[in-house]
Design an enzyme around this catalytic site. Structure first.
Site, PDB file in Angstrom:
ATOM      1  N   ASP A  35     -28.472 -64.690 -66.163  1.00 12.90           N
ATOM      2  CA  ASP A  35     -28.866 -66.056 -66.483  1.00 12.90           C
ATOM      3  C   ASP A  35     -27.665 -66.952 -66.216  1.00 12.90           C
ATOM      4  O   ASP A  35     -26.537 -66.476 -66.078  1.00 12.90           O
ATOM      5  CB  ASP A  35     -29.289 -66.168 -67.955  1.00 12.90           C
ATOM      6  CG  ASP A  35     -30.265 -67.315 -68.177  1.00 12.90           C
ATOM      7  OD1 ASP A  35     -31.454 -67.054 -68.385  1.00 12.90           O
ATOM      8  OD2 ASP A  35     -29.844 -68.495 -68.119  1.00 12.90           O
ATOM      9  N   TYR A 143     -43.038 -80.318 -62.057  1.00 12.67           N
ATOM     10  CA  TYR A 143     -43.171 -78.873 -62.267  1.00 12.67           C
ATOM     11  C   TYR A 143     -44.395 -78.337 -61.516  1.00 12.67           C
ATOM     12  O   TYR A 143     -44.311 -77.326 -60.801  1.00 12.67           O
ATOM     13  CB  TYR A 143     -43.313 -78.633 -63.771  1.00 12.67           C
ATOM     14  CG  TYR A 143     -43.481 -77.200 -64.191  1.00 12.67           C
ATOM     15  CD1 TYR A 143     -42.450 -76.290 -64.054  1.00 12.67           C
ATOM     16  CD2 TYR A 143     -44.671 -76.764 -64.776  1.00 12.67           C
ATOM     17  CE1 TYR A 143     -42.601 -74.976 -64.474  1.00 12.67           C
ATOM     18  CE2 TYR A 143     -44.822 -75.462 -65.204  1.00 12.67           C
ATOM     19  CZ  TYR A 143     -43.788 -74.568 -65.052  1.00 12.67           C
ATOM     20  OH  TYR A 143     -43.940 -73.267 -65.474  1.00 12.67           O
TER      21      TYR A 143
HETATM   22  N1  SER Z   1     -45.910 -73.361 -70.450  1.00  9.39           N
HETATM   23  C1  SER Z   1     -45.506 -74.139 -69.331  1.00  9.39           C
HETATM   24  C2  SER Z   1     -45.211 -75.537 -69.715  1.00  9.39           C
HETATM   25  O1  SER Z   1     -45.746 -75.983 -70.691  1.00  9.39           O
HETATM   26  C3  SER Z   1     -46.591 -74.152 -68.307  1.00  9.39           C
HETATM   27  O2  SER Z   1     -46.326 -73.210 -67.339  1.00  9.39           O
HETATM   28  O3  SER Z   1     -44.476 -76.180 -69.031  1.00  9.39           O
END
Ligand code: SER
Length: 314
Positions: A35, A143
């Site tokens: 990490d 994301y």
């Molecule tokens: N659990 C993640 C998030 O909330 C989704 O992949 O960003």
């Protein structure tokens, strides 16, 4: 062939638990945790550990050579809420970390790659209920865009270069061994700790926001099952839909009340609500069930009881 597994991102929510499981399977010395920051004592002291930034291609290559690594689990990433705050940094880590690992496989230094995708690949125009494997995907978070793009690259590296890369679209993951960090589904972990410590929880999502979720033992089981399946059974090389349960904060709170009768919940939605609003409420994972026999062990009731038991008596 002797397998040597390298886990990048071993301090994270999934990494902490996955490393333990992999060490049971492959032997302590054959699982190298790593990490950018120090891992939990259990992970670090339990076997080999390397401090590494996965964006450092040369350092990653040296570690692969040093240990004769055969498989990489690339878990280092910024999650949905953090990625909105660190747009360029999240894109850089989520994409270039993946390229570094896919290139190692393309150049045949390693033979297998695991990379997690997410329900975040879906977006506001995706059908919200029982979301199919193949559907409209117009993610509008940093994301989600990085996961969607990553899926396309995994499929490309498999088709063009024969890279054995495998991936799952994780729902929100709930566990008691490690804290989630920077995600939209994190409330479903925090709620348990606060319920037990304070008897009350202020939720950052609205009461009726339904999201797909999974208990961590199923998250680990699905990951290992996918990676252990014979290559010919893996028909989808972008990422598989994966499901176990779906609930709203209100439904989860009701379930917790069965164990902690005085528990109360209040709602104060923040910017994570906008992210959650674009994600599916439930997922159709029939392809995973058909191709490699996926079946979850935990539903809402069983997960809630187990979380409360383990957080109360660690
Ligand atoms: N659990 C993640 C998030 O909330 C989704 O992949 O960003």
């Amino acid at each position: 062939m002797k397998e040597v597994v390298f886990v990048a991102g071993s301090s994270g929510q999934i990494g902490t638990e996955l490393v333990m499981k992999l060490r049971e399977m492959y032997g302590v010395d054959n699982v190298i945790a790593s990490d950018i920051k120090k891992s939990s004592d259990e992970v670090k002291q339990g076997g080999p550990f390397e401090l590494l930034d996965v964006l450092d291609r040369d350092a990653l290559f040296s570690i692969v050579k040093k240990y004769n690594v055969t498989q990489i689990y690339l878990l280092a990433a910024l999650l949905s809420a953090t990625a909105e705050q660190k747009v360029k940094g999240a894109w850089n880590l989520n994409m270039n970390g993946l390229f570094n690992v896919l290139d190692l496989a393309k150049e045949q230094h390693i033979s297998k790659v695991y990379w997690p995708s997410s329900i975040a690949v879906f977006g506001p125009t995706t059908p919200k209920h029982n979301t199919p494997q193949r559907t409209i995907m117009e993610p509008n978070t940093v994301y989600g865009i990085s996961k969607q793009t990553g899926e396309r690259w995994c499929e490309y590296y498999n088709a063009k270069y024969g890279v054995d890369v495998r991936s799952l679209r994780y729902p929100g993951l709930i566990g008691y061994k490690s804290e989630p960090g920077g995600g939209t589904t994190d409330y479903a972990v925090h709620i348990f700790h606060e319920a037990l410590e304070k008897g009350t929880y202020e939720c950052f999502l609205k009461e009726d926001t339904e999201l797909p979720m999974m208990y961590m033992p199923d998250g680990i089981k699905s990951t290992i099952s996918l990676m252990e399946a014979p290559a010919e059974q893996i028909k989808i090389r972008s990422a598989y839909n994966l499901a176990a349960m779906s609930f709203t904060p209100k439904i989860l709170a009701e379930e917790i009340k069965k164990h902690i009768p005085g528990f109360t919940i209040t709602y104060k939605p923040d910017s994570r609500q906008q992210i959650a609003d674009t994600w599916p409420g439930s997922i159709d994972d029939s392809e995973a069930r058909k191709d490699w026999g996926w079946l979850p062990d935990y539903d809402l009731e069983k997960m809630t009881a187990d979380m409360i038991k383990n957080i109360s008596h660690p």
